[in-house]
Design a protein around this motif. Structure first.
Motif, mmCIF file in Angstrom:
data_model
loop_
_atom_site.group_PDB
_atom_site.id
_atom_site.type_symbol
_atom_site.label_atom_id
_atom_site.label_comp_id
_atom_site.label_asym_id
_atom_site.label_seq_id
_atom_site.Cartn_x
_atom_site.Cartn_y
_atom_site.Cartn_z
ATOM 1 N N LEU A 237 0.886 -1.324 0.008
ATOM 2 C CA LEU A 237 -0.301 0.049 -0.137
ATOM 3 C C LEU A 237 0.912 1.239 -0.062
ATOM 4 C CD1 LEU A 237 -2.883 -1.202 2.534
ATOM 5 C CD2 LEU A 237 -3.104 -0.585 0.296
ATOM 6 N N ALA A 238 2.076 1.435 0.664
ATOM 7 C CA ALA A 238 2.913 2.426 0.664
ATOM 8 C C ALA A 238 3.269 2.612 -0.523
ATOM 9 C CB ALA A 238 3.975 2.224 1.956
ATOM 10 N N GLU A 239 3.780 1.704 -1.338
ATOM 11 C CA GLU A 239 4.394 1.689 -2.771
ATOM 12 C C GLU A 239 3.229 2.342 -3.555
ATOM 13 O OE1 GLU A 239 5.860 -1.603 -4.614
ATOM 14 O OE2 GLU A 239 7.205 -2.054 -2.706
ATOM 15 N N PHE A 240 1.832 1.885 -3.337
ATOM 16 C CA PHE A 240 0.874 2.414 -4.152
ATOM 17 C C PHE A 240 0.584 3.972 -3.868
ATOM 18 C CE2 PHE A 240 -3.497 2.398 -5.659
ATOM 19 C CZ PHE A 240 -3.533 1.791 -6.901
ATOM 20 N N GLY A 241 0.965 4.372 -2.644
ATOM 21 C CA GLY A 241 0.901 5.780 -2.374
ATOM 22 C C GLY A 241 -0.284 6.147 -1.438
ATOM 23 N N ALA A 242 -0.648 5.044 -0.763
ATOM 24 C CA ALA A 242 -1.933 4.961 0.158
ATOM 25 C C ALA A 242 -1.255 5.451 1.764
ATOM 26 C CB ALA A 242 -2.620 3.770 0.526
ATOM 27 N N THR A 243 -2.160 6.398 2.379
ATOM 28 C CA THR A 243 -1.757 6.456 3.821
ATOM 29 C C THR A 243 -2.233 5.346 4.762
ATOM 30 O OG1 THR A 243 -1.765 8.876 3.473
ATOM 31 C CG2 THR A 243 -1.953 8.132 5.726
ATOM 32 N N VAL A 244 -1.451 4.782 5.541
ATOM 33 C CA VAL A 244 -1.854 3.542 6.361
ATOM 34 C C VAL A 244 -1.674 3.922 7.768
ATOM 35 C CG1 VAL A 244 -1.376 1.244 6.813
ATOM 36 C CG2 VAL A 244 -1.370 2.094 4.547
ATOM 37 N N ASN A 245 -2.587 3.632 8.827
ATOM 38 C CA ASN A 245 -2.404 3.765 10.058
ATOM 39 C C ASN A 245 -2.927 2.733 10.781
ATOM 40 O OD1 ASN A 245 -1.787 6.813 10.231
ATOM 41 N ND2 ASN A 245 -3.644 7.099 9.341
ATOM 42 N N ASP A 246 -2.122 2.219 11.793
ATOM 43 C CA ASP A 246 -2.317 0.975 12.743
ATOM 44 C C ASP A 246 -3.652 1.413 13.557
ATOM 45 O OD1 ASP A 246 -0.212 -0.483 11.575
ATOM 46 O OD2 ASP A 246 0.946 0.437 13.129
ATOM 47 N N VAL A 247 -4.685 0.272 13.568
ATOM 48 C CA VAL A 247 -5.815 0.357 14.484
ATOM 49 C C VAL A 247 -5.903 -0.845 14.973
ATOM 50 C CG1 VAL A 247 -8.245 1.091 14.482
ATOM 51 C CG2 VAL A 247 -6.753 2.149 13.159
ATOM 52 N N ASP A 248 -5.577 -0.899 16.370
ATOM 53 C CA ASP A 248 -5.842 -2.320 16.887
ATOM 54 C C ASP A 248 -5.180 -3.518 16.260
ATOM 55 O OD1 ASP A 248 -7.359 -1.146 18.941
ATOM 56 O OD2 ASP A 248 -9.096 -1.361 17.923
ATOM 57 N N ASP A 249 -5.910 -4.428 15.822
ATOM 58 C CA ASP A 249 -5.255 -5.713 15.003
ATOM 59 C C ASP A 249 -5.497 -5.481 13.542
ATOM 60 O OD1 ASP A 249 -8.216 -5.891 14.970
ATOM 61 O OD2 ASP A 249 -7.970 -8.076 15.040
ATOM 62 N N ALA A 250 -6.054 -3.945 13.113
ATOM 63 C CA ALA A 250 -6.085 -3.834 11.667
ATOM 64 C C ALA A 250 -5.304 -2.558 11.306
ATOM 65 C CB ALA A 250 -7.582 -3.599 11.335
ATOM 66 N N ILE A 251 -5.612 -2.354 10.016
ATOM 67 C CA ILE A 251 -4.913 -0.845 9.696
ATOM 68 C C ILE A 251 -6.173 0.036 8.910
ATOM 69 C CG2 ILE A 251 -2.707 -2.041 9.148
ATOM 70 C CD1 ILE A 251 -3.317 -2.061 6.120
ATOM 71 N N LEU A 252 -6.027 1.112 8.907
ATOM 72 C CA LEU A 252 -7.029 2.195 8.496
ATOM 73 C C LEU A 252 -6.304 2.678 7.240
ATOM 74 C CD1 LEU A 252 -9.817 2.792 9.194
ATOM 75 C CD2 LEU A 252 -9.057 4.826 10.345
ATOM 76 N N VAL A 253 -6.959 2.700 5.886
ATOM 77 C CA VAL A 253 -6.006 2.932 4.795
ATOM 78 C C VAL A 253 -6.852 4.342 4.256
ATOM 79 C CG1 VAL A 253 -5.085 2.227 2.448
ATOM 80 C CG2 VAL A 253 -5.419 0.706 4.287
ATOM 81 N N SER A 254 -6.188 5.221 3.949
ATOM 82 C CA SER A 254 -6.782 6.336 3.271
ATOM 83 C C SER A 254 -6.319 6.745 1.956
ATOM 84 C CB SER A 254 -6.327 7.695 4.019
ATOM 85 O OG SER A 254 -6.988 7.578 5.467
ATOM 86 N N ASP A 255 -6.980 7.418 1.146
ATOM 87 C CA ASP A 255 -6.605 7.555 -0.297
ATOM 88 C C ASP A 255 -6.628 6.956 -1.272
ATOM 89 O OD1 ASP A 255 -5.773 10.282 0.748
ATOM 90 O OD2 ASP A 255 -3.858 9.381 1.262
ATOM 91 N N VAL A 256 -7.011 5.606 -0.987
ATOM 92 C CA VAL A 256 -7.476 4.431 -1.787
ATOM 93 C C VAL A 256 -8.643 3.847 -1.534
ATOM 94 C CG1 VAL A 256 -6.492 2.113 -2.659
ATOM 95 C CG2 VAL A 256 -4.796 3.873 -2.042
ATOM 96 N N ASP A 257 -9.644 3.514 -2.398
ATOM 97 C CA ASP A 257 -10.829 2.996 -2.051
ATOM 98 C C ASP A 257 -10.716 1.313 -1.901
ATOM 99 O OD1 ASP A 257 -11.052 1.734 -4.780
ATOM 100 O OD2 ASP A 257 -11.972 3.329 -5.628
ATOM 101 N N SER A 258 -11.760 0.641 -1.489
ATOM 102 C CA SER A 258 -11.745 -0.615 -1.117
ATOM 103 C C SER A 258 -11.717 -1.569 -2.223
ATOM 104 C CB SER A 258 -13.112 -1.012 -0.653
ATOM 105 O OG SER A 258 -14.340 -0.798 -1.336
#
Length: 313
Positions: A237-258
């Motif tokens: 995701l980082a290579e794709f240019g997405a913003t990634v944040n850790d949330v508990d046992d998951a990640i929250l991804v911004s700037d990229v749709d599902s």
């Protein structure tokens, strides 16, 4: 349809409504939102001819309220559930309203039945609970079978069953092609009831849009993702240019749709256990957009807005 054009109301040096223009279209429930003191009640009173604008105009079906020959047949309203004479029965109150606008007497029993008050129709309105008074006010609004309906805080005093009833009732009225304009502070309920929003602050228009557009404009879109291969997915995701944040046992991804995240995971052989688009709430959007329009602030207000803003991001 309701059309407000450059609507302004001054009380001495105080400007309650300031150059306000908006439309309320038929066939949908339109919510009317704003902080306390924003001018919502004053605006509704001007729609109904109870207050005269200092300048500008508001029309119902192309006419001002005072131009309507039998106004209850065109527009029905609930502004104050407790304005009924306390010694009158529900039926007597509605009968008096019907006679004043030459509405057939049979409509009284029809609207009492529609709001669930038939069994108490002969009881004094002064003994009604707030919820029962709200239902009587709604019956009065429906009495002339009007095309335009205005409700100010219609769910006040209603229990959860009553709130669900009024929500479905308003949807039914809109589905019949009527114009339904609803003011409420209960934002969670407005999110479920209104498809369109008119939002004002300090007497001015802040926004008119669909409820979905209003929420989307005020909150960042993100996707919650769970996977047994989070390090690999995070790197992709980082290579794709997405913003990634850790949330508990998951990640929250911004700037990229599902859909893009799913395609990226599949291309890299990464198993996903969750892929959930996150939607901001109407409350978060309202607090963010109207923050500068609140008349009175405290430290607790500021803290609450910061918490909601961080939850939306």
């Amino acid at each position: 349809m309701i059309e407000a054009t450059s609507l302004t109301k001054r009380y001495g040096k105080t400007v309650a409504v300031n150059d306000l223009s908006f439309t309320v279209a038929p066939g949908k429930v339109t919510g009317f939102l704003g902080p306390n003191g924003a001018g919502k009640s004053t605006t509704m009173r001007m729609v109904l001819g109870l207050d005269n604008p200092t300048s500008g105009s508001v029309r119902i079906g192309g006419k001002q309220y005072h131009e309507l020959k039998h106004p209850l047949r065109t527009v029905g309203a609930l502004l104050d559930a407790k304005w009924v004479h306390p010694n009158r029965s529900a039926r007597a109150h509605l009968t008096w309203m019907a006679r004043s606008n030459q509405i057939p007497a049979r409509r009284v029993d029809e609207v009492l039945d529609a709001v669930g008050l038939t069994s108490v129709a002969g009881k004094r309105a002064g003994g009604f609970s707030l919820g029962m008074s709200q239902r009587l006010g709604i019956a009065g609004a429906l009495l002339g079978d009007p095309e335009v309906l205005l409700f100010d805080e219609p769910v006040n005093g209603l229990d959860p069953e009553g709130i669900l009833w009024i929500r479905k009732f308003m949807h039914r009225l809109a589905d019949e092609g009527r114009t339904v304009f609803v003011s409420s502070h209960l934002l969670s309920e407005m999110a479920l009831t209104a498809t369109e929003l008119v939002v004002i602050g300090k007497g001015r228009l802040i926004s008119q849009s669909s409820t979905k557009e209003f929420v989307a404009r005020a909150s960042d879109s993100s996707v919650r993702v769970r996977s047994p291969h989070l390090p690999r997915l995070r790197a992709a995701l980082a290579e794709f240019g997405a913003t990634v944040n850790d949330v508990d046992d998951a990640i929250l991804v911004s700037d990229v749709d599902s859909s893009k995240i799913g395609e990226l995971a599949a291309a890299n052989g990464i198993v996903l256990h969750e892929l959930s688009p996150q939607q901001g709430s109407l409350e978060q959007a309202f607090m963010q957009i109207t923050g500068d329009s609140v008349e009175y602030h405290t430290d607790l207000d500021t803290e609450a807005r910061q918490v909601l803003a961080s939850a939306a991001s």
